[in-house]
Write an enzyme that holds these catalytic residues in place. Structure first.
Site, PDB file in Angstrom:
ATOM      1  N   CYS A 176       0.846  -1.211   0.000  1.00  0.00           N
ATOM      2  CA  CYS A 176       0.000   0.000   0.000  1.00  0.00           C
ATOM      3  C   CYS A 176       0.875   1.252   0.000  1.00  0.00           C
ATOM      4  CB  CYS A 176      -0.902  -0.005   1.235  1.00  0.00           C
ATOM      5  SG  CYS A 176      -1.722   1.579   1.539  1.00  0.00           S
ATOM      6  N   CYS A 187       0.444   3.254   3.563  1.00  0.00           N
ATOM      7  CA  CYS A 187       0.818   2.745   4.888  1.00  0.00           C
ATOM      8  C   CYS A 187       2.137   3.386   5.353  1.00  0.00           C
ATOM      9  CB  CYS A 187       0.960   1.217   4.837  1.00  0.00           C
ATOM     10  SG  CYS A 187      -0.612   0.341   5.014  1.00  0.00           S
ATOM     11  N   HIS A 198      -4.233   0.293   7.864  1.00  0.00           N
ATOM     12  CA  HIS A 198      -4.725   0.074   6.511  1.00  0.00           C
ATOM     13  C   HIS A 198      -6.211  -0.296   6.496  1.00  0.00           C
ATOM     14  CE1 HIS A 198      -4.183  -0.879   2.262  1.00  0.00           C
ATOM     15  NE2 HIS A 198      -4.791  -2.039   2.440  1.00  0.00           N
ATOM     16  N   ASN A 238     -13.231  10.206  -1.494  1.00  0.00           N
ATOM     17  CA  ASN A 238     -13.981   9.192  -2.225  1.00  0.00           C
ATOM     18  C   ASN A 238     -13.815   7.909  -1.440  1.00  0.00           C
ATOM     19  OD1 ASN A 238     -14.736  10.775  -4.472  1.00  0.00           O
ATOM     20  ND2 ASN A 238     -12.688  10.547  -5.337  1.00  0.00           N
ATOM     21  N   SER A 282      -9.479   3.844  -5.209  1.00  0.00           N
ATOM     22  CA  SER A 282      -8.680   2.716  -5.668  1.00  0.00           C
ATOM     23  C   SER A 282      -7.789   2.144  -4.568  1.00  0.00           C
ATOM     24  CB  SER A 282      -7.843   3.128  -6.871  1.00  0.00           C
ATOM     25  OG  SER A 282      -7.083   4.268  -6.572  1.00  0.00           O
ATOM     26  N   HIS A 306      -7.036   2.041   2.095  1.00  0.00           N
ATOM     27  CA  HIS A 306      -6.409   2.741   3.223  1.00  0.00           C
ATOM     28  C   HIS A 306      -7.155   4.071   3.439  1.00  0.00           C
ATOM     29  CE1 HIS A 306      -2.700   3.254   5.791  1.00  0.00           C
ATOM     30  NE2 HIS A 306      -3.381   4.375   5.961  1.00  0.00           N
ATOM     31  N   HIS A 349      -8.213   7.527   3.522  1.00  0.00           N
ATOM     32  CA  HIS A 349      -7.558   8.756   3.062  1.00  0.00           C
ATOM     33  C   HIS A 349      -8.532   9.660   2.326  1.00  0.00           C
ATOM     34  CE1 HIS A 349      -7.586   6.585  -0.765  1.00  0.00           C
ATOM     35  NE2 HIS A 349      -7.249   7.695  -1.381  1.00  0.00           N
ATOM     36  N   GLN A 370      -8.524  13.647  -0.097  1.00  0.00           N
ATOM     37  CA  GLN A 370      -7.714  14.469  -0.977  1.00  0.00           C
ATOM     38  C   GLN A 370      -8.005  15.946  -0.735  1.00  0.00           C
ATOM     39  OE1 GLN A 370      -7.046  13.247  -5.030  1.00  0.00           O
ATOM     40  NE2 GLN A 370      -8.382  11.471  -4.796  1.00  0.00           N
ATOM     41  N   TYR A 403     -32.078  10.117 -17.449  1.00  0.00           N
ATOM     42  CA  TYR A 403     -32.935  11.265 -17.171  1.00  0.00           C
ATOM     43  C   TYR A 403     -32.202  12.286 -16.316  1.00  0.00           C
ATOM     44  CZ  TYR A 403     -36.979  14.133 -16.287  1.00  0.00           C
ATOM     45  OH  TYR A 403     -37.842  15.205 -16.241  1.00  0.00           O
TER      46      TYR A 403
END
Ligand SMILES: O=P(O)(O)O[C@H]1O[C@H](CO)[C@@H](O)[C@H](O)[C@H]1O
Ligand SMILES: O=P(O)(O)O[C@H]1O[C@H](CO)[C@@H](O)[C@H](O)[C@H]1O
Lengths: 383, 383
Positions: A52, A55, A121, A185, A193, A196, A198, A200, A351
């Protein structure tokens, strides 16, 4: 209770924060679902993953190594969408040339950060206590402060603090940016993706579309209502009506807004007018952390799954006029896609994209369900 | 070629049709992807599925049976988002009461249809020839005409036709609706729950957000540019520049618009000013069918998969002022989510929802790739 009839008839609701409408079709939840199923993340993750890039102690894509951080860690995104340095560009502008209007462009610079929420993690915000989320709120505040224009009316604000510093180390930005978007996200369904925990932080030279829309509506309301804050008035109204409240503490109110688009969309807003993170004192920061903990834990409890969502903070611009800063009202949006279960989501597609956002259950129904699933995190009870 | 520099630097592009901006980060495609993978529909479907509620002769959810239709079939959606009949409702309005502004609501009635594109369960628009798509275009036109206000300047238009009627039978709507949204959700990734080729048509009393935004910009342009159509000017500009063209015939131009948000977003627009489907004669209808065939076939060829998308037609409102109808310019949007392959999509999530739409590859790069994958449908070549 809102007027009962709104549980039966199709109607449009107005979003005064964006100045836009959405379609509500409460009877439509009866529709059977035979479409795509989300795969809830069932795999048990390790506390530490050597592969990762988030980490503690691990190497990242571009060769840098993470320190052995204790709660949060911030670094410049290795795949930033905007950069501090790029070739200069200016569109040639001949106002008589229609192509300047139809093919209009402007360069953007800025800085993108990644912020980890915890060294483990396999945790999410829902697993953390308010005290454990507090360093995240502190770090957001420190980054916001580090990017604030010295000319901003907020630059002079400095709340007395007894909290230990988070140890944020960062190089100052090269330029004064206009806007800082703090967001997360969470979950594969929302394009994340790496599990872990996190978020932004993207800062840019321009004021992006969504905060620009909100700021316009907030400024208009302030002008037309003797300097009052739209969201303070709205919070008071919701505290009186009660039916859309999910949670509250002394400083913050959590509601499924009247105009919610996503099935279990919520908004955390300060009850009194606060312009930005820097307006919160230690106790208020802890209450904000508590509100985040309450939302994310209830989300996970609702369908007993790690609930996907995108969240983001809207507050005063980094560089804004006095009026822009005063009209800003600190709040956080959560947009989660799940509708009926851990595997059935709402698709905002045909729609919704071509005509108007559309929702099935009412915000009042959503709020009632989220109110009812507080308490211990379901995963802890299973153990 | 557009200025080369725009392939390297982050920039914002303006969408004059919506009056909004988006962020373009061309260098960001280098980012590795470790997130969710879409599952391309690999299962071979039968030509007829006895359990499908859209196949000819089958029974539907509410008990009705489909006829043994030959090309298209239209029926009222069994789970309509809006209905013709519902309880009356009017918000009490006391203009001094702030709750009328913050909790604003209006009822919506309307009618929702489903339209099948072909009797075969296992075909998509990409499998059909322009001649086979023509009955779909005819049916759309017939429905639009059946709902058009008798007061509309378009009501008098009736193009001479030598085409055989499609056999559309429908009960007239109870009321005059304002807007008709024709759209398709294709593929599980875009919320479609039945692979049988079909689209939807929702009509409503109000003018929804997206067409309202576009109409405002189109009317403004018309006012400020001596009565000219923005999209006619735009089509001319794109024909001169060439770099965003995907396909064209005598009547229609297909481009990845300068302001495309979705990775391979395209827009089909009439080169000359046409207000709505009823303005197209037989030959022009066939050319519209050809444009649809070209877009959907190229999409499937691009990643050799059944390409998911949402598409929709924007044209004159069913009931509009002369100026609204004259400013309308017939066009069709395609919003497809795939970015890099049949399994890797673009997520429009955190930053996009909280701040501003963001794209990675440029529209010029997308157009070049779609230009290059015309020709026979890949599935036919594999056989
Ligand atoms: O009407 P369908 O195909 O059942 O449903 C699909 O299209 C609708 C209109 O875009 C959306 O509201 C739904 O979320 C989507 O799943
Ligand atoms: O930056 P990430 O996590 O790699 O990417 C994710 O968030 C971005 C910002 O919302 C989106 O543009 C991407 O589509 C999404 O996959």
């Amino acid at each position: 209770m809102p007027e009962e009839i709104l549980n039966d008839i199709s109607h449009r609701r107005f979003n005064p924060l964006r100045g836009s409408w959405l379609l509500v079709s409460p009877h439509r939840t009866k529709r059977p679902w035979q479409g795509q199923q989300e795969s809830p993340s069932k795999i048990t993750l390790p506390d530490y993953d050597p592969t990762c890039y988030l980490c503690p102690g691990n190497k990242r894509a571009q060769g840098d190594s993470n320190p052995k951080y204790e709660n949060t860690y911030v670094f410049v995104n290795d795949y930033s969408a905007v950069k501090e340095e790029q070739s200069e560009y200016k569109q040639e502008s001949d106002p008589k040339d229609v192509s300047n209007l139809l093919l209009r462009v402007e360069p953007v610079t800025g800085k993108c950060y990644v912020i980890t929420f915890a060294p483990s993690h396999n945790l999410t915000l829902a697993d953390l206590s308010p005290k454990e989320i507090l360093p995240v709120v502190q770090t957001w505040t420190e980054i916001y402060t580090a990017h604030l224009s010295p000319k901003s009316p907020l630059a002079a604000v400095s709340q007395p603090t007894t909290l230990a510093p988070t140890g944020l180390s960062m190089t100052a930005p090269n330029a004064q940016y206009k806007w800082m978007q703090i967001f997360e996200n969470k979950g594969a369904a929302m394009g994340c993706s790496n599990p872990h925990p996190h978020g932004q932080i993207w800062t840019t030279t321009g004021l992006p579309e969504e905060p620009a829309l909100e700021l316009e509506q907030l400024q208009k309301y302030r002008r037309e209502h003797g300097g009052k804050s739209m969201l303070e008035d709205y919070a008071n109204l919701e505290m009186e009506k009660k039916e859309r409240i999910v949670f509250q503490n002394a400083t913050f109110l959590v509601v499924c807004p009247w105009w919610a688009t996503w099935p279990f969309e919520v908004m955390i807003m300060s009850k009194k007018h606060k312009r930005a993170l820097v307006d919160l004192n230690d106790e208020e920061k802890l209450q904000f952390a508590e509100a985040i903990a309450e939302v994310t834990r209830r989300y996970d409890n609702l369908f007993e799954t790690s609930f996907p969502y995108s969240s983001g903070i809207h507050q005063a611009p980094l560089e804004g006029t006095d009026d822009e800063c005063e009209a800003s009202h600190f709040h956080m949006h959560f947009y989660p896609p799940l509708l009926r279960s851990a595997t059935v989501r709402k698709f905002l597609v045909g729609y919704e994209l071509m005509a108007e956002p559309q929702r099935d259950i009412t915000p009042e129904q959503a709020a009632a369900r989220l109110r009812d699933c507080g308490g211990e995190l379901y995963r802890k009870l299973l153990k």
